[in-house]
Structure formats: structure tokens, C-alpha cells
Design an enzyme around this catalytic site. Structure first.
Site, PDB file in Angstrom:
ATOM      1  N   HIS A 158       0.736  -1.370   0.045  1.00 19.74           N
ATOM      2  CA  HIS A 158       0.052  -0.050   0.059  1.00 19.74           C
ATOM      3  C   HIS A 158       0.697   1.124  -0.011  1.00 19.74           C
ATOM      4  CE1 HIS A 158      -3.278  -3.002   1.265  1.00 19.74           C
ATOM      5  NE2 HIS A 158      -2.248  -3.249   1.833  1.00 19.74           N
ATOM      6  N   SER A 279      14.627  21.743 -16.454  1.00 21.78           N
ATOM      7  CA  SER A 279      13.328  22.684 -16.745  1.00 21.78           C
ATOM      8  C   SER A 279      13.763  23.752 -17.430  1.00 21.78           C
ATOM      9  CB  SER A 279      12.876  22.904 -15.445  1.00 21.78           C
ATOM     10  OG  SER A 279      12.055  23.989 -15.431  1.00 21.78           O
TER      11      SER A 279
END
Ligand code: ARG
Length: 492
Positions: A158, A279
């Protein structure tokens, strides 16, 4: 070059470029153009061997085919007015050697068995290529794993810290999946490896073709047993595309983890700069773009599979033109998988795993609580459910030290773990992540010895898969070489 010779009998008039473009498969046919020449040569050798064609036209046709093989198909054969490369190439041959000779190659043949044969030839090559890439990836995973059998890290369920494991155990989990992908592809190969040639439109032909002979020339195990099935079936393509989609699903999961692991939150891995982008505005950024694109490619391959299955599902026997559209998805899916897997191997092989960060996280979030509960069972005789409740209650109180555990035991089970003989020293020992890994030493577990056994077994499997790819590829190349030799013999 002349116009489309196939339309000249039954149909009249020209059609617009839009219609021609809509119908044409020329882009996808670039995948099979070379295979199609081999199919022509095998068919021609078969026609000659059965004396269906005389020597003079056979020789002239073969010389022209060999010239195309040696120097490449001319662009005009890919002109969209011919719908597909089969028709474009035939027009070219007729132009070249005249209709009296060139018009004889298509005896006992249809584009239906021709294209199905081409697809199977190319798909066999694609399978071998993909198996090779997968064995490369598995080699990398095994290499990196063998260096990290002692690298303790947290395992997750999980996406919550669950129990400690090792980086080797984790990498071998992925290697297992890729080893099954390899097995699936090898398995599928046997079903692709049958020759449709000689099935003609679907009902075979009254010409006495020797289908065993042409199958052998083209490196197939045998001719397809039913001529209708041979031209209509694409389940072999769906199967391989599905194998590619399943494989890419695992690739995507691994990429997802590389993306997560390279975040500042995890800090488990540093990817080589080559696999990252920056970026345009944020000068500090190092983004895992290759892993992201690869994760997306898995979606694309699943999409190609969905398209191919959906195209096929409504088709009556036998050949329908819809099948042309399926082939596009087959090649796109195979290409995406073929591009991805070597890049993934490179990305993992060049990555730096931050083992200190992994070690620091290995015991966090009470990841060793299961082992403490297990020890209460093994060493002190508690039922597992009782031990589970006590340890769970202690975690709820925020600590697994002796005092908290004692309080939790009284609350949860009305007993004293101190009276049972549990000591702080024993607890400390049990809560060490290395201890949790070391005792998980049964088959399949993360303990170094168990992982060493997995490594040895997988290396053996890998060696067998490498040998299969080598042998299968060599046999195929050998068949093609013989076919060319045989063709040259006919042409002189
Ligand atoms: N381009 C076609 C395909 O890929 C070849 C077979 C054409 N057959 C026909 N009956 N029109 O399926």
C-alpha cells in the site's frame, strides 16, 4: 510506372488521392517489404520446382527480385495508388520484365497468404529481438542484485513501510517477471512459426504447390494446417502484442518506482543525467523523463493491443481488409517495447542506489513489528493473533520498548510479557531490520543465502534464454541465406 494492375479488370475509372491514401498500407508495409521479397523468392522457387512456371520467366523474375534484394525497393513501388507493397512491387516487376514473364509470379497466390506470411516472418524477428532485449535487461538486474544482497531497504505494501527487505530481493522480483515475459514470447514463437504461403485467398489453389518446401525455404517449422485459418487468423499477433503489453506493464511499474525513488522524499536512487531532463524555468530541476515516457509507452502498447483485439473481434471468415489496420498496431506496439527495454537496462545499470537512505528507512514506520509479533509466538508461545494484538496496541501507543509493550499486553491480552521473560535486550535485537531480513531465509525470502539461491537459479534460466535466442536467430538467418543462394542458382 503503370497504374494499379489489380483494378484494371473488374473496376473502371480513377479514384481520388484521398481514397487511395485511405486504403493504402504503405507506411506499415515498410516493416514487411524485405520479408515480402523473400516470400516472392520462395514462391517463385516453388513454382519452378513444381514446373508450374517455365525456366525463362522464372529466371527473369528471379534476377529482378535479387536486384531488388541487393539494391532495395524503389520508392515508386510504395506509391499509394497501388494500395500496398505487394501490388506496387508486382507492378514494378511487370514493368521491368514485361507482363508475359512478370504476370506469372502471382500464380497460386493471393495477397492474403502473402501478407500473412510476411507478418509472421517479421514477427518472428521481432520476438527474437525482444527476447534479446529482455535477456539484456535481466543480465543487468542480476548484476546489480548480486552487488546488493546485503543492502537492507524498506519493502512496501500500500506504499506504506511494511517490512525490511534487500535491494537484491527487490530487483530479483522484477527479474522474475521479465523472465516470465521471455518464456511467454518463446512460447508464442512456436505458434507464429507456421507458413500461410500456398493458402492463396483462403481456399488454397489448384496449382500443385509444395507448401512444405516453401515453408522450409522461409525458415518456418511447417505450413499452416488449414488454408482458411492461415489467412484469417491473427490470434498469433494478438498473443505477441499481449505479451508485449504485459511486459510493458511491468516496465511501467518499475519506471513508476524509479520516478518515486528519485524524489527528495525517497532519495533511494540517482539516475544518470543521460536519462534525465531539466526545466526551462527551474534551473535546479533534474527530471526522470525517460522513465516517465516509458511509463506512458506501456499505456500506448496496451492501447495498440486493445485496438487490435477490437478490430479482430467482429470479423467473419476469412480475410477482411480490416486486418490491414491491425498490422499497424502490431508494429507500433512491438516498436515501443523494443525501444523501451534496452533503455530501461541502461537506466538501471547506470543508476546510483543510495544505500544509506535505504538503510535509514528500512526499520521506519515500525517495519519490524511483524518480526516482534513472530518472536512472541516462536519464543514465548503466544497465539499469533494475541501477539499481533499486543504489538499493534503498542504501536498505537507510539513505541515498541519494553514498558509500552508490557502495558499493551495487559490491555490487549491481560498478561504480562515481562513475566513471560521478554527483555529489552531481546526486543532491540528483534527490531533490527537486518535481523528481520536474516531470519527470512526460506525459499524465496530476502535473506542473503535465499537470494543467492534465487540468483543462481535465474542465471541458469537466463543462460537458456540467451542460447534460445542465439540458436533461433542463427537458424532463421541460415534459412534466409540458403533461400538467397537457391534463388541465385535459379537466376543464372
Ligand atoms: N495490404 C493488405 C493487408 O495488409 C494485403 C492483403 C490485401 N488483400 C486483399 N484481399 N485486398 O492486409
Amino acid at each position: 510506372m503503370r497504374s494499379d494492375q489489380i483494378r484494371q479488370g473488374r473496376l473502371s475509372g480513377d479514384r481520388s488521392g484521398d481514397i487511395e491514401h485511405f486504403l493504402a498500407s504503405m507506411d506499415a508495409d515498410r516493416w514487411i517489404a524485405e520479408a515480402d521479397l523473400l516470400v516472392d523468392m520462395a514462391h517463385l522457387l516453388g513454382l519452378r520446382r513444381q514446373e508450374i512456371i517455365d525456366e525463362a520467366p522464372a529466371r527473369a523474375l528471379m534476377a529482378a527480385l535479387l536486384d531488388l534484394h541487393d539494391h532495395g525497393l524503389p520508392e515508386e513501388a510504395f506509391d499509394e495508388r497501388f494500395e500496398d507493397i505487394h501490388a506496387g512491387k508486382e507492378a514494378y516487376l511487370i514493368d521491368r520484365v514485361g507482363e508475359d514473364f512478370g504476370g506469372r509470379l502471382h500464380m497460386g497466390r493471393s495477397r492474403n497468404d502473402e501478407v500473412a506470411t510476411c507478418i509472421r516472418i517479421r514477427l518472428k524477428e521481432e520476438i527474437i529481438g525482444l527476447v534479446r532485449s529482455l535477456t539484456g535487461l535481466r543480465t543487468t538486474l542480476l548484476d546489480v542484485a548480486s552487488r546488493h544482497t546485503g543492502t537492507v531497504m524498506p519493502g512496501f505494501t500500500h506504499l506504506q513501510h511494511a517490512q525490511p527487505t534487500t535491494l537484491a530481493h527487490y530487483l530479483l522480483a522484477y527479474e522474475q517477471a521479465f523472465s516470465r515475459d521471455t518464456a511467454r514470447l518463446r512460447d508464442a514463437y512456436a505458434r507464429v512459426d507456421v507458413s500461410p504461403l500456398g493458402s492463396a485467398a483462403f481456399a488454397s489453389t489448384g496449382f500443385p504447390l509444395d507448401r512444405d518446401y516453401t515453408a522450409r525455404l522461409l525458415g518456418f517449422a511447417r505450413p499452416a494446417a488449414n488454408s482458411m485459418d492461415a489467412v484469417a487468423a491473427r490470434d498469433f499477433a494478438l498473443e505477441v502484442l499481449s505479451d508485449a503489453a504485459v511486459c510493458m506493464t511491468t516496465v511501467s511499474r518499475l519506471c513508476e518506482e524509479l520516478v518515486l525513488w528519485s524524489t527528495a522524499f525517497f532519495g533511494f536512487v540517482q539516475l544518470d543525467d543521460a536519462y534525465c531532463s531539466s526545466s526551462s524555468i527551474m534551473p535546479q530541476k533534474k527530471n526522470p523523463d525517460v522513465a516517465e515516457i516509458m511509463r506512458a509507452k506501456a499505456g500506448s502498447v496496451a492501447g495498440e493491443l486493445t485496438a487490435a483485439v477490437t478490430i479482430t473481434k467482429g470479423l467473419p471468415m476469412s480475410y477482411n481488409r480490416d486486418l490491414q489496420e491491425l498490422t499497424v498496431h502490431l508494429w507500433r506496439g512491438m516498436e515501443a517495447a523494443r525501444q523501451s527495454i534496452p533503455l530501461l537496462a541502461g537506466m538501471i545499470g547506470s543508476a546510483t542506489f543510495t544505500t544509506e537512505r535505504m538503510a535509514a528507512e528500512a526499520g521506519r514506520g515500525f517495519a519490524t513489528a511483524t518480526e516482534l509479533a513472530d518472536v512472541l509466538v516462536r519464543d514465548y508461545g503466544l497465539p499469533f493473533r494475541t501477539a499481533h494484538r499486543i504489538v499493534g496496541r503498542a504501536v498505537r501507543h507510539g513505541s515498541l520498548d519494553l514498558a509500552t509493550l508490557e502495558g499493551a499486553a495487559r490491555e490487549a491480552a491481560e498478561l504480562s510479557v515481562v513475566e513471560l521473560g521478554v527483555t529489552q535486550e531481546r526486543i532491540d535485537e528483534v527490531l533490527d531490520p537486518r535481523h528481520a531480513v536474516a531470519v527470512r531465509s526460506i525459499v524465496g525470502g530476502p535473506a542473503p543465502a535465499a537470494v543467492a539461491a534465487q540468483l543462481a537459479e535465474q542465471k541458469e534460466l537466463l543462460a537458456r534464454d540467451v542460447a534460445w535466442a542465439e540458436e533461433t536467430e542463427a537458424a532463421l538467418l541460415c534459412a534466409f541465406e540458403d533461400l538467397i543462394l537457391e534463388s541465385r542458382r535459379l537466376a543464372v
